[in-house]
Structure formats: structure tokens, C-alpha cells
Scaffold this motif. Structure first.
Motif, PDB file in Angstrom:
ATOM      1  N   THR A  28       0.836  -1.204   0.000  1.00 53.84           N
ATOM      2  CA  THR A  28       0.000   0.000   0.000  1.00 53.84           C
ATOM      3  C   THR A  28       0.866   1.247   0.000  1.00 53.84           C
ATOM      4  OG1 THR A  28      -1.743  -1.157   1.216  1.00 53.84           O
ATOM      5  CG2 THR A  28      -1.819   1.245   1.230  1.00 53.84           C
ATOM      6  N   ALA A  29       1.891   1.254   0.845  1.00 55.51           N
ATOM      7  CA  ALA A  29       2.771   2.416   0.921  1.00 55.51           C
ATOM      8  C   ALA A  29       3.501   2.644  -0.399  1.00 55.51           C
ATOM      9  CB  ALA A  29       3.774   2.236   2.065  1.00 55.51           C
ATOM     10  N   VAL A  30       3.974   1.568  -1.023  1.00 53.36           N
ATOM     11  CA  VAL A  30       4.666   1.691  -2.309  1.00 53.36           C
ATOM     12  C   VAL A  30       3.729   2.253  -3.374  1.00 53.36           C
ATOM     13  CG1 VAL A  30       5.687   0.368  -4.209  1.00 53.36           C
ATOM     14  CG2 VAL A  30       6.395  -0.083  -1.860  1.00 53.36           C
ATOM     15  N   LEU A  31       2.527   1.709  -3.464  1.00 52.36           N
ATOM     16  CA  LEU A  31       1.587   2.142  -4.499  1.00 52.36           C
ATOM     17  C   LEU A  31       1.101   3.562  -4.255  1.00 52.36           C
ATOM     18  CD1 LEU A  31      -0.467  -1.140  -4.997  1.00 52.36           C
ATOM     19  CD2 LEU A  31       1.399  -0.251  -6.398  1.00 52.36           C
ATOM     20  N   ALA A  32       0.948   3.960  -2.987  1.00 51.34           N
ATOM     21  CA  ALA A  32       0.571   5.343  -2.694  1.00 51.34           C
ATOM     22  C   ALA A  32       1.672   6.296  -3.145  1.00 51.34           C
ATOM     23  CB  ALA A  32       0.298   5.515  -1.201  1.00 51.34           C
ATOM     24  N   ALA A  33       2.921   5.880  -2.943  1.00 53.45           N
ATOM     25  CA  ALA A  33       4.035   6.714  -3.390  1.00 53.45           C
ATOM     26  C   ALA A  33       4.086   6.800  -4.909  1.00 53.45           C
ATOM     27  CB  ALA A  33       5.351   6.154  -2.847  1.00 53.45           C
ATOM     28  N   LEU A  34       3.814   5.697  -5.584  1.00 50.24           N
ATOM     29  CA  LEU A  34       3.898   5.671  -7.043  1.00 50.24           C
ATOM     30  C   LEU A  34       2.781   6.460  -7.706  1.00 50.24           C
ATOM     31  CD1 LEU A  34       4.879   1.945  -7.725  1.00 50.24           C
ATOM     32  CD2 LEU A  34       6.326   3.961  -8.000  1.00 50.24           C
ATOM     33  N   THR A  35       1.600   6.439  -7.110  1.00 51.90           N
ATOM     34  CA  THR A  35       0.425   7.020  -7.778  1.00 51.90           C
ATOM     35  C   THR A  35      -0.061   8.325  -7.153  1.00 51.90           C
ATOM     36  OG1 THR A  35      -1.136   5.743  -6.422  1.00 51.90           O
ATOM     37  CG2 THR A  35      -0.341   4.722  -8.450  1.00 51.90           C
ATOM     38  N   GLY A  36       0.522   8.738  -6.040  1.00 52.67           N
ATOM     39  CA  GLY A  36       0.091   9.962  -5.390  1.00 52.67           C
ATOM     40  C   GLY A  36       0.633  11.204  -6.080  1.00 52.67           C
ATOM     41  N   PRO A  37       0.133  12.364  -5.694  1.00 51.16           N
ATOM     42  CA  PRO A  37       0.570  13.613  -6.330  1.00 51.16           C
ATOM     43  C   PRO A  37       2.040  13.947  -6.093  1.00 51.16           C
ATOM     44  CG  PRO A  37      -1.499  13.908  -5.145  1.00 51.16           C
ATOM     45  CD  PRO A  37      -0.971  12.569  -4.753  1.00 51.16           C
ATOM     46  N   ASP A  38       2.628  13.442  -4.992  1.00 45.17           N
ATOM     47  CA  ASP A  38       4.014  13.781  -4.659  1.00 45.17           C
ATOM     48  C   ASP A  38       4.778  12.507  -4.286  1.00 45.17           C
ATOM     49  OD1 ASP A  38       6.412  14.826  -3.835  1.00 45.17           O
ATOM     50  OD2 ASP A  38       5.580  16.159  -2.306  1.00 45.17           O
ATOM     51  N   PRO A  39       5.260  11.745  -5.275  1.00 43.12           N
ATOM     52  CA  PRO A  39       5.974  10.495  -4.978  1.00 43.12           C
ATOM     53  C   PRO A  39       7.198  10.701  -4.093  1.00 43.12           C
ATOM     54  CG  PRO A  39       5.357  10.596  -7.289  1.00 43.12           C
ATOM     55  CD  PRO A  39       5.065  11.943  -6.719  1.00 43.12           C
ATOM     56  N   ARG A  40       7.991  11.730  -4.362  1.00 46.47           N
ATOM     57  CA  ARG A  40       9.184  11.957  -3.544  1.00 46.47           C
ATOM     58  C   ARG A  40       8.808  12.281  -2.103  1.00 46.47           C
ATOM     59  NH1 ARG A  40      13.335  15.578  -7.323  1.00 46.47           N
ATOM     60  NH2 ARG A  40      13.661  13.977  -8.930  1.00 46.47           N
ATOM     61  N   GLY A  41       7.771  13.064  -1.938  1.00 45.29           N
ATOM     62  CA  GLY A  41       7.321  13.382  -0.592  1.00 45.29           C
ATOM     63  C   GLY A  41       6.859  12.141   0.153  1.00 45.29           C
ATOM     64  N   ALA A  42       6.199  11.228  -0.550  1.00 42.87           N
ATOM     65  CA  ALA A  42       5.729   9.993   0.077  1.00 42.87           C
ATOM     66  C   ALA A  42       6.898   9.133   0.535  1.00 42.87           C
ATOM     67  CB  ALA A  42       4.851   9.222  -0.901  1.00 42.87           C
ATOM     68  N   VAL A  43       7.891   8.979  -0.328  1.00 46.91           N
ATOM     69  CA  VAL A  43       9.060   8.176   0.030  1.00 46.91           C
ATOM     70  C   VAL A  43       9.821   8.817   1.185  1.00 46.91           C
ATOM     71  CG1 VAL A  43      11.283   7.313  -0.796  1.00 46.91           C
ATOM     72  CG2 VAL A  43       9.270   7.185  -2.284  1.00 46.91           C
ATOM     73  N   ARG A  44       9.949  10.124   1.143  1.00 44.06           N
ATOM     74  CA  ARG A  44      10.673  10.832   2.206  1.00 44.06           C
ATOM     75  C   ARG A  44       9.962  10.678   3.550  1.00 44.06           C
ATOM     76  NH1 ARG A  44      11.058  15.168  -0.321  1.00 44.06           N
ATOM     77  NH2 ARG A  44       9.166  16.196   0.470  1.00 44.06           N
ATOM     78  N   ALA A  45       8.634  10.857   3.565  1.00 50.55           N
ATOM     79  CA  ALA A  45       7.880  10.735   4.817  1.00 50.55           C
ATOM     80  C   ALA A  45       7.902   9.305   5.333  1.00 50.55           C
ATOM     81  CB  ALA A  45       6.441  11.202   4.608  1.00 50.55           C
ATOM     82  N   TRP A  46       7.794   8.351   4.433  1.00 53.95           N
ATOM     83  CA  TRP A  46       7.845   6.938   4.830  1.00 53.95           C
ATOM     84  C   TRP A  46       9.178   6.645   5.497  1.00 53.95           C
ATOM     85  CZ3 TRP A  46       7.287   2.422   0.727  1.00 53.95           C
ATOM     86  CH2 TRP A  46       7.345   1.187   1.387  1.00 53.95           C
ATOM     87  N   GLY A  47      10.256   7.030   4.872  1.00 54.93           N
ATOM     88  CA  GLY A  47      11.566   6.742   5.434  1.00 54.93           C
ATOM     89  C   GLY A  47      11.839   7.455   6.740  1.00 54.93           C
ATOM     90  N   ALA A  48      11.344   8.678   6.873  1.00 54.78           N
ATOM     91  CA  ALA A  48      11.660   9.480   8.053  1.00 54.78           C
ATOM     92  C   ALA A  48      10.759   9.187   9.245  1.00 54.78           C
ATOM     93  CB  ALA A  48      11.580  10.970   7.699  1.00 54.78           C
ATOM     94  N   ASP A  49       9.476   8.876   8.986  1.00 60.61           N
ATOM     95  CA  ASP A  49       8.503   8.892  10.072  1.00 60.61           C
ATOM     96  C   ASP A  49       7.797   7.574  10.352  1.00 60.61           C
ATOM     97  OD1 ASP A  49       9.022  11.631  10.337  1.00 60.61           O
ATOM     98  OD2 ASP A  49       7.481  12.150   8.868  1.00 60.61           O
TER      99      ASP A  49
END
Length: 313
Positions: free
Chosen positions: A210-231
Motif C-alpha cells: 500500500t505504501a509503495v503504491l501510494a508513493a507511485l500514484t500519489g501527487p508527490d511520490p518523492r514526498g511519500a518516500v521521504r515521509a515513509w523513510g523518516a517517520d
């Protein structure tokens, strides 16, 4: 017809059924499981982890066995196998109900009717609605949409791809049992321990997908990956953390913070602290992202099952 096509066709039919029909108002199979699990609890309950583990084994094991028996009875007929997979998928996924409840709360907030939104919020999550203003309700809805995209859609599809009908039903049994007894109340702190731990294990792959697909298809993929890794690791749930963090980054909003369950206040870490506060329009954005993630998860599951079959042949 191979098992890979049975799953792909059946799961697609089940998702379409959920999209068109939603959950039944009466006689939902998950509700029937809940009643059966409650009956087992009345017989087995002791304030002891071992008895709780027995409860989990009986309820989940019985559900998986029932799914295996049903699949075995129809395996000679591809049409019946697809139909069974479709019905099982429709019974265990809840994407349409999730979207419907989220949008109903969003409409109430857009109309300025905060009391109506508060009255509706318990249909979606266990927060104390009276402690929330309009933006707080919107944040709770977005967090619930994110978490339930994994619990109510993607996780089931992952285990359906792995184990067919028994996998679909087994995952829903685990997830439902965790909701019933897996919380840390005085009654279930020990008795529900096994259900909670099993839910963590069963939900692990679906949450990451789910997290991977949200990052791939969301409006801000880099932001998703950054938030996932940090938080994500700072969240108290090993599975909700990656999902909510990825959604937060993808949508550019802040999630987490102080919340209240049953009069108990929790101070959770903020996810994607550089994002803006959640507002009412973010509910619809979260619902649309959830929809995209669910359908892509079906494609990933079907493709993975096809590749696995090819390697074995």
C-alpha cells in the motif's frame, strides 16, 4: 484455466461487485464471522494468553479450512472457481464502504454541519468525535482512509494472490478478530495478544505494498518516500506507520499528533511534519488515492501469481 487466471478474473469481479454494490446492509459474511467469534470467546475466555491463542486458532483456522473446502468443491469447474473467488473477494474487501463513509463525513463538513460529521465518524474509526473540530475530523478521516486501504483492500488481495479463497477469507478473519479482541483493554490485554500479533504479521506485506503504491500514484511520490523513510518507524503500529506516512507525503499533509480513543489521550508522532494541515478537500483526495491503490494492488497480485506459476512450470 490456471489458478492465476482464476484469481485475476475472480478478484476483478469481486472488486467490481464491491464498487457497484458495496457491503450488504444485512447478512454480511464478516458480521456472521464476528458473531461466531464472539460465541467462541464466551466459551474460551480466560485472562490468559494461551486461551486467547486457542481462540485465534479456532476462529482463523476454521475460516481457512472452510475456504479450502469450498475451493476444493469447485476446483473442477473454472467458472465456479472464478465465481467463488469473486464472491469471496466481494465479501472481504470494503473499499466502497470506506469511500462512502469518508465522503459522507466530507459532505457534512463542507456544509458546515460539524455535529453531523461527529455523529458519522464512529462509522469509520474509533476516535472520540466530541474532542475534534472540523479539521481534526478531516485529519481522522484521512488517516482512517489510509490505514483501511491496507486493512480492507490491499491486504486481502495480497493474501488472495498467495492463497486463493482460503487466503482471502483467512486475512479477513485475522483482521476482524484483531478489531474485536486485539486492543489493550483490561479484558483483552492478555487474551487478545495472539490476535494482535497475528494481525501484525498478516498485515505486513499489504501495508508495504500500500505504501509503495501510494508513493507511485500519489501527487508527490518523492514526498511519500521521504515521509515513509523518516517517520513510519515512529508510529506505534508497525503497519499503519508506513501506510499513513506514505499517504501523508503523497498528499502533502501532516498526519498524526494528539488524538483520543475512548477517553484515553494519545500523543502520536507527527507524520510528514513539513506538510500542511489537513483540510476538508483532502478527504476526497485521499479517497481517490485509495481507489487507485486498490486497483493497482489487484494488478500486482495477478502479475505476481502469473510470474510464480511461470517459474514453477
Amino acid at each position: 484455466m490456471g489458478a492465476d487466471r482464476v484469481f485475476a478474473y475472480g478478484a476483478a469481479a469481486g472488486l467490481l461487485g464491491d464498487l457497484l454494490l458495496g457491503d450488504p446492509r444485512r447478512g454480511h459474511p464478516v458480521a456472521a464471522f464476528g458473531r461466531a467469534a464472539a460465541a467462541v470467546e464466551r466459551v474460551l475466555w480466560r485472562d490468559h494468553r494461551g486461551w486467547g491463542a486457542a481462540h485465534t486458532a479456532v476462529c482463523v483456522g476454521g475460516t481457512v479450512a472452510l475456504g479450502s473446502l469450498a475451493a476444493r468443491c469447485v476446483r473442477s469447474s473454472p467458472v465456479a472457481s472464478v465465481a467463488l473467488t469473486g464472491v469471496a473477494t466481494w465479501a472481504v474487501v470494503g473499499g466502497t464502504s470506506l469511500a462512502r463513509e469518508a465522503r459522507a463525513i466530507g459532505r457534512a463538513l463542507e456544509a458546515g454541519d460539524v455535529e453531523a460529521a461527529r455523529a458519522r465518524l464512529p462509522h469509520l474509526c474509533g476516535r472520540d468525535p466530541q474532542a475534534l473540530d472540523a479539521d481534526g475530523i478531516a485529519r481522522a478521516v484521512v488517516e482512517s482512509v489510509a490505514e483501511n486501504t491496507s486493512d480492507a483492500v490491499v491486504g486481502a488481495l495480497v493474501w488472495g494472490a498467495v492463497g486463493g479463497v482460503p487466503g482471502l477469507l483467512g486475512f479477513r478473519a485475522v483482521n476482524t478478530l484483531d478489531a474485536m479482541v486485539g486492543h489493550k483493554s483490561p479484558r483483552y490485554r492478555r487474551y487478545g495478544w495472539a490476535s494482535a500479533r497475528l494481525d501484525d504479521v498478516a498485515g505486513w506485506p499489504g501495508a508495504r505494498l500500500t505504501a509503495v503504491l501510494a508513493a507511485l500514484t500519489g501527487p508527490d511520490p518523492r514526498g511519500a518516500v521521504r515521509a515513509w523513510g523518516a517517520d513510519a518507524a515512529r508510529h506505534p503500529s508497525p503497519n499503519a506507520g508506513p501506510v499513513e506516512a506514505s499517504f501523508a507525503g503523497a498528499l502533502g499533509v501532516r498526519l498524526g499528533g494528539t488524538l483520543s480513543y475512548g477517553g484515553r489521550v494519545e500523543h502520536r508522532p507527527v507524520l510528514n511534519g513539513g506538510g500542511r494541515a489537513v483540510t476538508v478537500p483532502d478527504i476526497e483526495r485521499a479517497v481517490r488515492l485509495s481507489r487507485r491503490v486498490g486497483w493497482l494492488a489487484l494488478g500486482v497480485g495477478a502479475a505476481a501469481r502469473t510470474v510464480w506459476k511461470g517459474r514453477r512450470s
